[in-house]
Design an enzyme around this catalytic site. Structure first.
Site, PDB file in Angstrom:
ATOM      1  N   LEU A   7       0.420  18.146 -13.605  1.00 39.74           N
ATOM      2  CA  LEU A   7      -0.563  17.076 -13.775  1.00 39.74           C
ATOM      3  C   LEU A   7      -0.054  15.722 -13.280  1.00 39.74           C
ATOM      4  CD1 LEU A   7      -2.000  17.997 -17.309  1.00 39.74           C
ATOM      5  CD2 LEU A   7      -2.876  18.647 -15.060  1.00 39.74           C
ATOM      6  N   ARG A  16      -6.298  11.742  -9.235  1.00 43.48           N
ATOM      7  CA  ARG A  16      -5.420  11.522 -10.384  1.00 43.48           C
ATOM      8  C   ARG A  16      -4.854  10.100 -10.382  1.00 43.48           C
ATOM      9  NH1 ARG A  16      -1.677  17.038 -10.369  1.00 43.48           N
ATOM     10  NH2 ARG A  16      -3.302  18.484 -11.090  1.00 43.48           N
ATOM     11  N   GLU A  28      -8.307 -13.451  -8.466  1.00 37.23           N
ATOM     12  CA  GLU A  28      -8.573 -14.818  -8.018  1.00 37.23           C
ATOM     13  C   GLU A  28      -7.295 -15.650  -7.999  1.00 37.23           C
ATOM     14  OE1 GLU A  28     -12.263 -13.735 -10.588  1.00 37.23           O
ATOM     15  OE2 GLU A  28     -10.159 -13.119 -10.384  1.00 37.23           O
ATOM     16  N   ARG A  63       1.402  14.085  -6.521  1.00 37.05           N
ATOM     17  CA  ARG A  63       2.406  14.499  -5.544  1.00 37.05           C
ATOM     18  C   ARG A  63       1.926  14.176  -4.136  1.00 37.05           C
ATOM     19  NH1 ARG A  63       2.145  18.474  -9.321  1.00 37.05           N
ATOM     20  NH2 ARG A  63       1.015  19.960  -8.007  1.00 37.05           N
TER      21      ARG A  63
END
Length: 324
Positions: free
Chosen positions: A209, A189, A56, A212
């Site tokens: 992990l 992810r 806001e 990419r």
């Protein structure tokens, strides 16, 4: 176009804005706000990195004097509490002179919990609530799970074959799905603050992990491993077990493997969302889900609600939500 159809349309724009902050706003939820006057957008915003500014505040700053007499569309009830990081959004909307506020989801935070809407109405501002609330709550899942259950919202992602295998018998799982599905997994992810795997998966695959995808590489979440702690790199968060994982302050946790970790989370009823990436292949004799403590087959029914699905290349991505 009817008023209801107009509200539906502009709230859709606010919901789309809210997705831009997913995974970046901790400890706050990602909220979207669109300010409309005479049929055109005069201000828009989504929660900033690290939770501030609020949506806001950004939208009002962009709108300036044009906010007076306008309608603000907000995906979450405007906050009613002042903090060292900024003023209450309900007060800011009142001061800006908006004529109407359309809210998607109610804020159960005790510091707001209806007071935001009440404050707006007491100032003479017309308020319409519940517009596209279900969609807004899906986007606010981590924030709502944290408030309702005192833990992160846990999403379990599984890449499976047609015969339900998560890996070959020798543990090999690269790659069950195709390139487009794997790109979608990287996008998943980017929407989370923490991504975890079991120690077995960490030792077997040494997964990066990270995210990419072009332009999103900076949105890689924290990394965690559940199981033994010996030999883990300093940047990896360690969790002894599933219960320890629930103590992490993250709003959204993505679990990517392996079989034992997935089963333990399901057995403890800690999985809120299930993402199945199903490849049109047969493995035969592969590794499948371990025991999840199901005592009777009828108990398996009615636990999962079907969500959106899509096909990417040869693979099917299906989403399911735990009914509670």
């Amino acid at each position: 176009m009817s008023d209801a159809a107009t509200d539906w349309r502009w709230m859709g724009a606010a919901l789309a804005l809210a997705t831009r902050g997913a995974g970046l706003c901790f400890p706050n939820p990602s909220v979207g706000c669109v300010i409309v006057k005479d049929g055109r957008v005069v201000g828009r915003g989504h929660t900033g990195i690290g939770g501030r500014p609020h949506a806001e505040a950004l939208a009002l700053a962009q709108a300036g004097a044009a906010a007076r007499g306008a309608t603000a569309y907000v995906t979450l009830e405007p906050c009613a509490h002042v903090s060292p990081r900024g003023p209450a959004c309900a007060d800011s909307l009142i001061a800006a002179g908006v004529a109407r506020v359309v809210v998607a989801a109610h804020d159960p935070d005790p510091r707001t919990d209806g007071d935001g809407v009440a404050r707006l109405r007491s100032a003479g501002i017309a308020v319409t609530s519940g517009v596209r609330a279900h969609e807004a709550e899906a986007g606010l899942s981590g924030f709502l799970t944290r408030l309702r259950h005192g833990r992160p919202h846990i999403t379990l992602k599984l890449a499976v074959s047609l015969d339900g295998a998560i890996a070959r018998a020798d543990g090999t799982s690269k790659w069950i799905t195709g390139a487009r599905a794997r790109a979608a997994a990287h996008l998943e992810r980017a929407r989370h603050e923490l991504i975890v795997v079991g120690r077995g998966t960490w030792d077997a695959d040494a997964p990066a992990l990270d995210v990419r995808l072009p332009g999103l590489d900076a949105r890689s979440p924290r990394i965690g491993v559940v199981g033994r702690s010996d030999g883990l790199p300093a940047h990896v968060n360690h969790f002894a077990d599933a219960a320890a994982l629930t103590a992490d302050p993250a709003l959204h946790v993505l679990v990517e493997g392996g079989v034992k970790l997935a089963a333990s989370l399901l057995a403890a009823d800690l999985v809120d969302e299930l993402v199945l990436m199903r490849a049109p292949i047969l493995i035969g004799g592969g590794r499948t889900m371990s025991d999840i403590g199901l005592a009777d087959l009828p108990l398996a029914h009615g636990r999962w609600a079907t969500g959106p699905a899509m096909t990417l290349g040869p693979d099917r991505i299906e989403r399911f939500f735990r009914t509670r």
